[in-house]
Design an enzyme around this catalytic site. Structure first.
Site, short mmCIF file in Angstrom:
data_model
loop_
_atom_site.label_atom_id
_atom_site.label_comp_id
_atom_site.label_asym_id
_atom_site.label_seq_id
_atom_site.Cartn_x
_atom_site.Cartn_y
_atom_site.Cartn_z
N SER A 137 0.86 -1.20 0.00
CA SER A 137 0.00 0.00 0.00
C SER A 137 0.88 1.24 0.00
O SER A 137 2.02 1.20 0.51
CB SER A 137 -0.87 0.01 1.26
OG SER A 137 -1.48 1.26 1.45
N TYR A 150 -0.92 -0.03 10.60
CA TYR A 150 -1.28 -0.48 9.25
C TYR A 150 -0.16 -0.09 8.27
O TYR A 150 0.34 -0.94 7.51
CB TYR A 150 -2.62 0.12 8.80
CG TYR A 150 -2.94 -0.27 7.37
CD1 TYR A 150 -3.21 -1.59 7.04
CD2 TYR A 150 -2.93 0.67 6.34
CE1 TYR A 150 -3.46 -1.97 5.73
CE2 TYR A 150 -3.20 0.31 5.03
CZ TYR A 150 -3.45 -1.02 4.73
OH TYR A 150 -3.70 -1.40 3.43
P1 NDP Z 1 -11.38 -6.18 1.34
O1 NDP Z 1 -11.75 -5.96 2.75
O2 NDP Z 1 -12.43 -6.02 0.30
O3 NDP Z 1 -10.72 -7.64 1.17
C1 NDP Z 1 -9.82 -8.15 2.13
C2 NDP Z 1 -9.67 -9.64 1.93
O4 NDP Z 1 -8.72 -10.13 2.91
C3 NDP Z 1 -10.97 -10.42 2.11
O5 NDP Z 1 -11.08 -11.38 1.09
C4 NDP Z 1 -10.78 -11.10 3.46
O6 NDP Z 1 -11.43 -12.35 3.47
C5 NDP Z 1 -9.26 -11.30 3.51
N1 NDP Z 1 -8.81 -11.47 4.87
C6 NDP Z 1 -8.73 -10.54 5.85
N2 NDP Z 1 -8.34 -11.10 7.01
C7 NDP Z 1 -8.18 -12.43 6.75
C8 NDP Z 1 -7.82 -13.56 7.53
N3 NDP Z 1 -7.52 -13.43 8.86
N4 NDP Z 1 -7.76 -14.77 6.96
C9 NDP Z 1 -8.04 -14.91 5.65
N5 NDP Z 1 -8.38 -13.89 4.85
C10 NDP Z 1 -8.46 -12.67 5.39
O7 NDP Z 1 -10.15 -5.19 1.05
P2 NDP Z 1 -9.21 -4.96 -0.23
O8 NDP Z 1 -9.57 -5.82 -1.35
O9 NDP Z 1 -9.16 -3.50 -0.44
O10 NDP Z 1 -7.82 -5.39 0.41
C11 NDP Z 1 -6.96 -6.35 -0.18
C12 NDP Z 1 -5.53 -5.95 0.15
O11 NDP Z 1 -5.25 -4.70 -0.45
C13 NDP Z 1 -5.24 -5.79 1.64
O12 NDP Z 1 -3.97 -6.33 1.92
C14 NDP Z 1 -5.22 -4.27 1.83
O13 NDP Z 1 -4.41 -3.88 2.90
C15 NDP Z 1 -4.65 -3.84 0.51
N6 NDP Z 1 -4.90 -2.47 0.08
C16 NDP Z 1 -6.16 -1.96 0.02
C17 NDP Z 1 -6.35 -0.65 -0.42
C18 NDP Z 1 -7.69 -0.01 -0.45
O14 NDP Z 1 -7.76 1.24 -0.43
N7 NDP Z 1 -8.77 -0.74 -0.54
C19 NDP Z 1 -5.23 0.16 -0.90
C20 NDP Z 1 -3.94 -0.48 -0.75
C21 NDP Z 1 -3.81 -1.74 -0.32
P3 NDP Z 1 -12.36 -12.92 4.65
O15 NDP Z 1 -12.89 -11.74 5.42
O16 NDP Z 1 -13.41 -13.72 3.95
O17 NDP Z 1 -11.45 -13.78 5.44
C1 8X3 Z 2 -5.07 1.45 1.78
C2 8X3 Z 2 -4.76 2.80 1.26
O1 8X3 Z 2 -4.39 5.21 1.96
O2 8X3 Z 2 -6.32 4.06 2.87
O3 8X3 Z 2 -3.90 0.74 1.97
O4 8X3 Z 2 -4.11 3.52 3.65
S1 8X3 Z 2 -4.90 3.95 2.49
#
Ligand code: NDP
Ligand code: 8X3
Length: 250
Positions: A137, A150
């Protein structure tokens, strides 16, 4: 023809779910993992058990992770690509008011589970000259209020990725860190403990990154010719940019 196989964590939502769709559409087999089994079963129902294998477990549960790996159906056992995407942010409070349990959950999920699965799959990724795409991120590079742990976990993911790349020199394994900015998924709903209004407000009028944008980026990285390694990709919506430093005058 032998299909390639990707293991995509966090496949029940957001980036991971979109990446499953992109890779299945592109002709790959996918091991889709996450905790919400009903969403994984929907993927299998949509694409068939020969294309998607549902692996429901909590990534923090190392024994469950190892059992899942050991029990993979034969057709899914040779993994060419690991997409370490499962992760979360919890809370937006400054460090001095943050919840320690939430900090630990972020470290366990975003860091410890990611390195555990990577360590488990490295031997076969080396054998198959495969690839790893780690979802980091911009929070790992740019500090912001409430980003504390985070952002720390994502700085780890970015640096671990570059260190992996160095260690894997000469193996043919490709390693990439994808570092997105604001993207509309369930991310903010999770971060705020289910506050849909807060999530809607954050993304309102921004035109944030979409999950499909990230899926297309991962697809591009994984399907480049084998002599090319994308080290890192940092991406933001056009409507997001870095701002300056703060000064307190006492
Ligand atoms: P979502 O919340 O939509 O998806 C997160 C996913 O992670 C879900 O499928 C969830 O599955 C899984 N997950 C979380 N905790 C666990 C666990 N303990 N065991 C197994 N699976 C887990 O968020 P995003 O798609 O946005 O996030 C995906 C990645 O991208 C993350 O690493 C996030 O930090 C990163 N990210 C997101 C950004 C944003 O602005 N959205 C920007 C930059 C990075 P379930 O709950 O079914 O277990
Ligand atoms: C998610 C992007 O800017 O919300 O990783 O932290 S931000």
């Amino acid at each position: 023809m032998t299909l390639k196989t990707a293991w995509i964590t966090g496949a029940t939502s957001g980036f991971g779910a979109a990446t499953v769709e992109r890779f299945v559409a592109g002709g790959w087999r996918v091991i889709a993992s996450g905790r919400r089994i009903e969403r994984l079963q929907q993927l299998v129902a949509r694409h068939g058990a020969e294309r998607v294998h549902a692996a429901a477990f909590d990534v923090r549960d190392e024994a469950a992770m190892r059992a899942t790996h050991a029990d993979l159906p034969h057709a899914f056992a040779g993994i060419d690509l690991l997409v370490n995407n499962a992760g979360l942010a919890l809370g937006t409070a400054p460090a001095q008011r943050a919840d320690l349990a939430q900090w630990k959950q972020m470290i366990d999920t975003n860091v410890t589970a990611l390195v555990t699965l990577t360590h488990l799959l490295l031997p076969q990724l080396i054998e198959r000259r495969g690839a790893i795409v780690n979802i980091s991120s911009i929070a790992g590079s740019y500090p912001y209020m409430g980003g504390n742990v985070y952002g720390g976990t994502k700085a780890f993911v970015s640096q671990f990725t570059q260190n992996l790349r160095t260690d894997l020199h000469g193996t043919g394994v490709r390693v990439t860190s994808v570092e997105p900015g604001m993207a509309e998924t369930e991310f903010t709903l999770v971060r705020t403990g289910g506050d849909q209004a807060a999530s809607d407000q954050l993304y309102a009028g921004v035109q944030p990154i979409t999950a499909d944008d990230i899926a297309d980026t991962v697809w591009w990285i994984a399907n480049l010719p084998p002599h090319l390694n994308v080290n890192r990709v940092e991406m933001m919506p056009v409507n997001q940019s870095a701002a300056g430093l703060q000064v307190h005058r006492g």
